[in-house]
Design an enzyme around this catalytic site. Sequence first.
Site: not given
Length: 325
Positions: A15-17
């Site tokens: 995931a990326k945030g």
Amino acid sequence: MTWKTAVAAVPYGGAKGGIGCSPGDLSRSELERLTRVFTQKIHDLIGTHTDIPAPDMGTNSQTMAWIFDEYSKFHGHSPAVVTGKPIDLGGSLGRDAATGRGVMYATEALLAEYGKSISGSTFVIQGFGNVGSWAAQLIHEKGGKVIALGDVSGTIRNKAGIDVPALMKHRNEGGQLKDFHGAEVMDASELLVHECDVLLPCALGGVLNRENAPDVKAKFIIEAANHPTDPEADEILTKKGVVVLPDIYANAGGVIVSYFEWVQNIQGFMWEEEKVNMELHKYMNSAFQNIKAMCKSQDCNLRMGAFTLGVNRVARATILRGWEA
Ligand SMILES: NC(=O)c1ccc[n+]([C@@H]2O[C@H](COP(=O)([O-])OP(=O)(O)OC[C@H]3O[C@@H](n4cnc5c(N)ncnc54)[C@H](O)[C@@H]3O)[C@@H](O)[C@H]2O)c1
């Protein structure tokens, strides 16, 4: 990230945030408050066995330290909730250099396939941040000649090879690339199309596109940045015979050592830096061999081989768990 961790054989998902801001324009205290409030909002979404953040563009070990501290206020002492921490807070030795070191191992493995080596090759590097500066230093240490390099503070070249340790010293003392005495300033737009054996984009995504791809002169491109090559450029480069080593493999060194850091935190045991680097080498080489075997069996290029490897691994795990539709 899911395909990247699958290619690297690391038991993570992906995931990326992030936060839309310019960290360079914020004070240290503004950055700290922003990071702490961000952590307050996401502390129920992340967790030691749920989702483990790590640094990327515009963040560093200090940012990770604030996340660890803020998260621990809600859930108790939890060093394994975030990786890329400072060593004093349970970070792993070798994590800072890991992505750049992985890029160097990946470059070494690819060049060896073509009977070449880092020491006999010339390099052009875009980006002199975490990934670019470590890649440049380690390539220089291996005898590679970095002939051009650029970041937001300038673009420079030296046909005889840039003295990377001297450039690091200059930068660490607050100097801008354009003011470095050991090289001449060049136009930033010429960097990616500069003559060289190996091009390493280590800054932004989408920098290789249909406008500049036809003019690329490198024989090899190592995607140290995330998605530096857009799909049109990829097609053009493939037709030109340029060998592109895809990001989901080339820059996996960071997440691999993040995994090692998490393992150490869970074990409550710290590895020596030599062990970290040796294990990283093993993971990078083994992933390269697996991609190569996939390319051979599917008769495809490295990007397709890497994605096929990653997607197949996730698909196999999905079916084994009985999740198929
Ligand atoms: N840090 C990691 O562990 C890691 C892991 C995997 C992938 N990546 C990817 O690598 C790339 C670089 O990450 P980083 O951690 O080194 O970031 P960083 O913030 O440390 O450095 C970014 C560098 O890019 C340069 N840059 C920015 N805009 C530029 C432009 N227009 N032209 C030339 N240079 C420019 C900056 O000056 C700086 O030198 C990103 O794509 C990131 O997603 C990083």
